[in-house]
Design a protein around this motif. Sequence first.
Motif, PDB file in Angstrom:
ATOM      1  N   THR A  93       0.630  -1.123  -0.042  1.00  0.00           N
ATOM      2  CA  THR A  93      -0.098   0.020  -0.116  1.00  0.00           C
ATOM      3  C   THR A  93       0.839   1.291   0.137  1.00  0.00           C
ATOM      4  OG1 THR A  93      -0.065   0.063   2.377  1.00  0.00           O
ATOM      5  CG2 THR A  93      -1.741  -1.029   1.257  1.00  0.00           C
ATOM      6  N   LYS A  94       0.443   2.402  -0.579  1.00  0.00           N
ATOM      7  CA  LYS A  94       1.143   3.661  -0.578  1.00  0.00           C
ATOM      8  C   LYS A  94       1.374   3.929   0.887  1.00  0.00           C
ATOM      9  CE  LYS A  94      -1.049   5.163  -4.973  1.00  0.00           C
ATOM     10  NZ  LYS A  94      -1.412   6.321  -5.568  1.00  0.00           N
ATOM     11  N   ARG A  95       0.815   3.693   1.826  1.00  0.00           N
ATOM     12  CA  ARG A  95       1.254   4.044   3.371  1.00  0.00           C
ATOM     13  C   ARG A  95       2.335   3.508   3.662  1.00  0.00           C
ATOM     14  NH1 ARG A  95      -2.800   4.513   8.547  1.00  0.00           N
ATOM     15  NH2 ARG A  95      -1.329   5.033   9.965  1.00  0.00           N
ATOM     16  N   ASN A  96       2.521   2.237   3.523  1.00  0.00           N
ATOM     17  CA  ASN A  96       3.727   1.441   3.853  1.00  0.00           C
ATOM     18  C   ASN A  96       4.852   1.270   2.786  1.00  0.00           C
ATOM     19  OD1 ASN A  96       2.281   0.555   6.122  1.00  0.00           O
ATOM     20  ND2 ASN A  96       1.355  -1.266   5.216  1.00  0.00           N
ATOM     21  N   LEU A  97       4.548   1.905   1.810  1.00  0.00           N
ATOM     22  CA  LEU A  97       5.448   1.869   0.828  1.00  0.00           C
ATOM     23  C   LEU A  97       6.912   2.396   1.012  1.00  0.00           C
ATOM     24  CD1 LEU A  97       6.192   0.701  -2.371  1.00  0.00           C
ATOM     25  CD2 LEU A  97       5.290   2.782  -3.145  1.00  0.00           C
ATOM     26  N   TYR A  98       6.628   3.562   1.679  1.00  0.00           N
ATOM     27  CA  TYR A  98       8.062   4.388   2.032  1.00  0.00           C
ATOM     28  C   TYR A  98       8.613   4.144   3.371  1.00  0.00           C
ATOM     29  CZ  TYR A  98       6.962   6.384  -2.315  1.00  0.00           C
ATOM     30  OH  TYR A  98       6.654   6.742  -3.784  1.00  0.00           O
ATOM     31  N   SER A  99       8.207   3.048   4.125  1.00  0.00           N
ATOM     32  CA  SER A  99       8.517   2.772   5.445  1.00  0.00           C
ATOM     33  C   SER A  99       9.984   2.156   5.541  1.00  0.00           C
ATOM     34  CB  SER A  99       7.391   1.632   6.142  1.00  0.00           C
ATOM     35  OG  SER A  99       7.882   0.516   5.525  1.00  0.00           O
ATOM     36  N   PRO A 100      10.884   2.606   6.568  1.00  0.00           N
ATOM     37  CA  PRO A 100      12.178   2.121   6.516  1.00  0.00           C
ATOM     38  C   PRO A 100      12.198   0.471   6.316  1.00  0.00           C
ATOM     39  CG  PRO A 100      11.837   3.475   8.308  1.00  0.00           C
ATOM     40  CD  PRO A 100      10.236   3.267   7.590  1.00  0.00           C
ATOM     41  N   LEU A 101      11.260  -0.402   6.762  1.00  0.00           N
ATOM     42  CA  LEU A 101      11.464  -1.749   6.544  1.00  0.00           C
ATOM     43  C   LEU A 101      11.197  -2.007   5.136  1.00  0.00           C
ATOM     44  CD1 LEU A 101      11.801  -4.147   8.296  1.00  0.00           C
ATOM     45  CD2 LEU A 101       9.167  -4.574   8.422  1.00  0.00           C
ATOM     46  N   VAL A 102      10.491  -1.653   4.547  1.00  0.00           N
ATOM     47  CA  VAL A 102      10.237  -1.937   3.020  1.00  0.00           C
ATOM     48  C   VAL A 102      11.518  -1.401   2.347  1.00  0.00           C
ATOM     49  CG1 VAL A 102       8.816  -1.228   1.011  1.00  0.00           C
ATOM     50  CG2 VAL A 102       7.611  -1.784   3.015  1.00  0.00           C
ATOM     51  N   ALA A 118      -1.817  -5.265   6.414  1.00  0.00           N
ATOM     52  CA  ALA A 118      -3.112  -4.300   6.175  1.00  0.00           C
ATOM     53  C   ALA A 118      -2.495  -3.093   7.219  1.00  0.00           C
ATOM     54  CB  ALA A 118      -4.319  -4.658   7.105  1.00  0.00           C
ATOM     55  N   PRO A 119      -2.567  -2.101   6.713  1.00  0.00           N
ATOM     56  CA  PRO A 119      -2.256  -0.617   7.501  1.00  0.00           C
ATOM     57  C   PRO A 119      -3.250  -0.334   8.627  1.00  0.00           C
ATOM     58  CG  PRO A 119      -2.802  -0.034   5.340  1.00  0.00           C
ATOM     59  CD  PRO A 119      -2.649  -1.372   5.273  1.00  0.00           C
ATOM     60  N   ILE A 120      -2.835   0.251   9.621  1.00  0.00           N
ATOM     61  CA  ILE A 120      -3.495   0.337  10.947  1.00  0.00           C
ATOM     62  C   ILE A 120      -3.906   2.067  10.861  1.00  0.00           C
ATOM     63  CG2 ILE A 120      -4.140   0.201  13.511  1.00  0.00           C
ATOM     64  CD1 ILE A 120      -2.040  -2.234  13.312  1.00  0.00           C
ATOM     65  N   SER A 121      -5.007   2.414  10.885  1.00  0.00           N
ATOM     66  CA  SER A 121      -5.592   3.976  10.965  1.00  0.00           C
ATOM     67  C   SER A 121      -4.936   4.348  12.423  1.00  0.00           C
ATOM     68  CB  SER A 121      -6.759   3.939  10.550  1.00  0.00           C
ATOM     69  OG  SER A 121      -7.624   3.341  11.712  1.00  0.00           O
ATOM     70  N   GLU A 122      -5.151   5.540  12.502  1.00  0.00           N
ATOM     71  CA  GLU A 122      -5.034   6.264  13.684  1.00  0.00           C
ATOM     72  C   GLU A 122      -6.022   5.725  14.962  1.00  0.00           C
ATOM     73  OE1 GLU A 122      -4.154  10.415  13.317  1.00  0.00           O
ATOM     74  OE2 GLU A 122      -2.565  10.131  11.642  1.00  0.00           O
ATOM     75  N   ALA A 123      -6.951   5.358  14.501  1.00  0.00           N
ATOM     76  CA  ALA A 123      -8.177   5.095  15.404  1.00  0.00           C
ATOM     77  C   ALA A 123      -8.003   3.778  15.896  1.00  0.00           C
ATOM     78  CB  ALA A 123      -9.325   5.377  14.873  1.00  0.00           C
ATOM     79  N   GLY A 124      -6.859   2.855  15.373  1.00  0.00           N
ATOM     80  CA  GLY A 124      -6.850   1.371  15.878  1.00  0.00           C
ATOM     81  C   GLY A 124      -7.610   0.539  14.779  1.00  0.00           C
ATOM     82  N   TYR A 125      -8.046   0.872  13.723  1.00  0.00           N
ATOM     83  CA  TYR A 125      -8.777  -0.209  12.834  1.00  0.00           C
ATOM     84  C   TYR A 125      -7.772  -0.556  11.643  1.00  0.00           C
ATOM     85  CZ  TYR A 125     -13.066   0.915  15.239  1.00  0.00           C
ATOM     86  OH  TYR A 125     -13.758   1.031  16.385  1.00  0.00           O
TER      87      TYR A 125
END
Length: 101
Positions: A25-34, A79-86
């Motif tokens: 996903t675009k949210r996880n694409l630029y994470s340090p782990l990826v 699955a990325p987790i939103s700020e609300a915990g979902y």
Amino acid sequence: MGIGGFILIVIWVIILPLIYIGRITKRNLYSPLVRLYTRIWLFGLFTSAMESAFFETGGLFWFSFMMAIFGLCLQAMAAPISEAGYARLPDNRMKMVGQVP
């Protein structure tokens, strides 16, 4: 191994990781782990382009390379987790995954 082995290695080492990177996903694409997994995977491809390092199991290079491919696969399924915990599931349903403050 022959041509069949060559085709399987190309699919397993080059095509599948590219598919995994495309599914992240675009949210996880630029994470340090990826970035780490992608860099290890690219380093492995570039250093063993003309060698048979993919077939020499048991070494540190082989282990790191396989962990990078496996990590990319897991990041593609995460699955990325939103700020609300979902977490948003693939069928667009929401699932609570943690405590909401």
